[in-house]
Design a protein around this motif. Structure first.
Motif, PDB file in Angstrom:
ATOM      1  N   ALA A  52      45.731  37.070  42.268  1.00 42.92           N
ATOM      2  CA  ALA A  52      47.147  37.020  42.632  1.00 42.92           C
ATOM      3  C   ALA A  52      47.369  37.357  44.100  1.00 42.92           C
ATOM      4  N   GLY A  53      46.285  37.718  44.813  1.00 47.33           N
ATOM      5  CA  GLY A  53      46.381  37.975  46.238  1.00 47.33           C
ATOM      6  C   GLY A  53      46.653  39.414  46.627  1.00 47.33           C
ATOM      7  N   ARG A  54      46.481  40.351  45.686  1.00 53.14           N
ATOM      8  CA  ARG A  54      46.779  41.750  45.996  1.00 53.14           C
ATOM      9  C   ARG A  54      45.729  42.387  46.902  1.00 53.14           C
ATOM     10  N   CYS A  55      44.495  41.895  46.862  1.00 55.71           N
ATOM     11  CA  CYS A  55      43.407  42.452  47.668  1.00 55.71           C
ATOM     12  C   CYS A  55      42.776  41.344  48.513  1.00 55.71           C
ATOM     13  N   ASP A  56      42.198  41.752  49.652  1.00 56.48           N
ATOM     14  CA  ASP A  56      41.499  40.786  50.497  1.00 56.48           C
ATOM     15  C   ASP A  56      40.162  40.386  49.889  1.00 56.48           C
ATOM     16  N   ALA A  57      39.548  41.317  49.156  1.00 61.33           N
ATOM     17  CA  ALA A  57      38.234  41.065  48.558  1.00 61.33           C
ATOM     18  C   ALA A  57      38.139  41.821  47.249  1.00 61.33           C
ATOM     19  N   MET A  58      37.133  41.479  46.468  1.00 62.44           N
ATOM     20  CA  MET A  58      36.868  42.159  45.197  1.00 62.44           C
ATOM     21  C   MET A  58      35.379  42.437  45.146  1.00 62.44           C
TER      22      MET A  58
END
Length: 337
Positions: free
Chosen positions: A186-192
């Motif tokens: 959903a775009g909450r973080c730049d990376a996972m």
């Protein structure tokens, strides 16, 4: 995948876990069913399909164990466990074995009252990013927000890597991997960040898989394998030798399709492994055909790998470190002799 601070709870429970719970083999036989702890939804390792049937490398190990112990791969009940409750579930006897993709570490071996089995998948902590960011190295994520699952080694390793390399990461911590995936996509973080294999699985089922990439770089060793309870040497040996048997079968060219024929052949390795000669099953309290039943149920290690996480599965992973030792990998079976 557990923070050192969380070990206190595991230590307390381990201290009260009765060694008398140890005779797991008798319990499983009397029950007529294996209860196997797996992950709640990692593509390629353990995930229900559209009919609710668990599929994956870990669940195939569960089926192989059920076939070896009970003679029937269908006599297994899967219990989906989170990173937070997986070890407690095994310690308390809720499950007979933990086949959930779990990293083996010193603290887990020495501090939580559990026995580590052989490594059945060599992995490393990786990062998934949106392709449009143009990121190709972890160092380029300096200052980025990173989605990470709570109660995992990934939290610790992420901090360790940042300090060691002078980077600043902004962790966004989630209790469950599925909610972490939703937030990242959903775009909450730049990376996972997670095991690279798990990231490949998550990306493969993303709304737009082509929009994401798993970086080639990893920042840790993540040796994954089963766990059993301390104080039950017989059961731990069965779980360990099941893995060695699946690898030995691949080394010897024994497959799901030819196992019965190989059992009748002249190859002494196949004869011992498949129960035609020797007493290799009875020494563990099992039928001598235990490995024949296991291989007929799910195939050898290579077949399990390829079907679930390799070229025949959705992850399309190379064998790499999980290849046989004779082909440049780390899979090396202790001999059946």
């Amino acid at each position: 995948m557990m923070k050192p601070l969380l070990l206190a709870a595991g230590l307390a429970l381990a201290a009260t876990t009765a060694p008398a719970m140890a005779q797991t083999l008798d319990t499983v036989k009397q029950r007529g069913q294996l209860i196997c702890g797996v992950s709640t939804g990692f593509p390629g390792f353990s995930m229900p399909d559209s009919q609710g049937v668990y599929r994956g490398l870990d669940t195939d190990y569960c089926r192989a164990l059920a076939a070896a112990v009970l003679g029937d791969a269908t006599k297994v009940r899967f219990v989906g466990l989170t990173a937070q409750n997986r070890f407690t579930a095994l310690q308390s006897g809720e499950v007979d074995v933990l086949m959930r993709n779990s990293t083996q570490t010193f603290l887990r071996d020495a501090s939580i009252g559990l026995q580590m089995g052989p490594v059945n998948f060599h992995d490393g902590q990786g990062f998934a990013v949106k392709r449009e960011l143009g990121v190709s190295k972890v160092a380029e994520l300096d200052g980025a927000t990173i989605c990470v699952a709570q109660g995992t080694t990934h939290e610790v390793t992420l901090g360790d890597h940042a300090r060691a390399h002078g980077l600043k990461f902004q962790p966004v911590v989630f209790e469950r991997p599925d909610t972490m995936y939703q937030a990242f996509f959903a775009g909450r973080c730049d990376a996972m960040t997670q095991d690279a294999s798990a990231l490949a699985g998550a990306v493969s089922v993303a709304p737009n898989p082509q929009d994401y990439v798993v970086l080639a770089e990893t920042i840790s060793k993540e040796p994954l394998g089963p766990f059993t309870r301390n104080g039950d040497a017989q059961w731990s040996k069965i779980v360990a030798w099941l893995h060695h048997g699946l690898v030995e079968a691949e080394e010897a060219g024994i497959t799901q399709a030819n196992a019965e024929e190989q059992a009748k052949g002249a190859n002494p390795v196949a004869q011992r492994l498949l129960g035609t000669s020797g007493e290799f099953g009875s020494r563990l309290g099992l039928d001598n055909r235990w490995m024949l039943n296991a291989v007929k149920a799910v195939g050898n290690y290579g077949e399990i790998f390829e079907r679930n996480v390799g070229k025949g599965g959705q992850l399309k992973l190379e064998r790499g470190l999980n290849g046989l030792w004779s082909k440049g990998g780390l899979m090396y079976a202790i001999p059946f002799r």
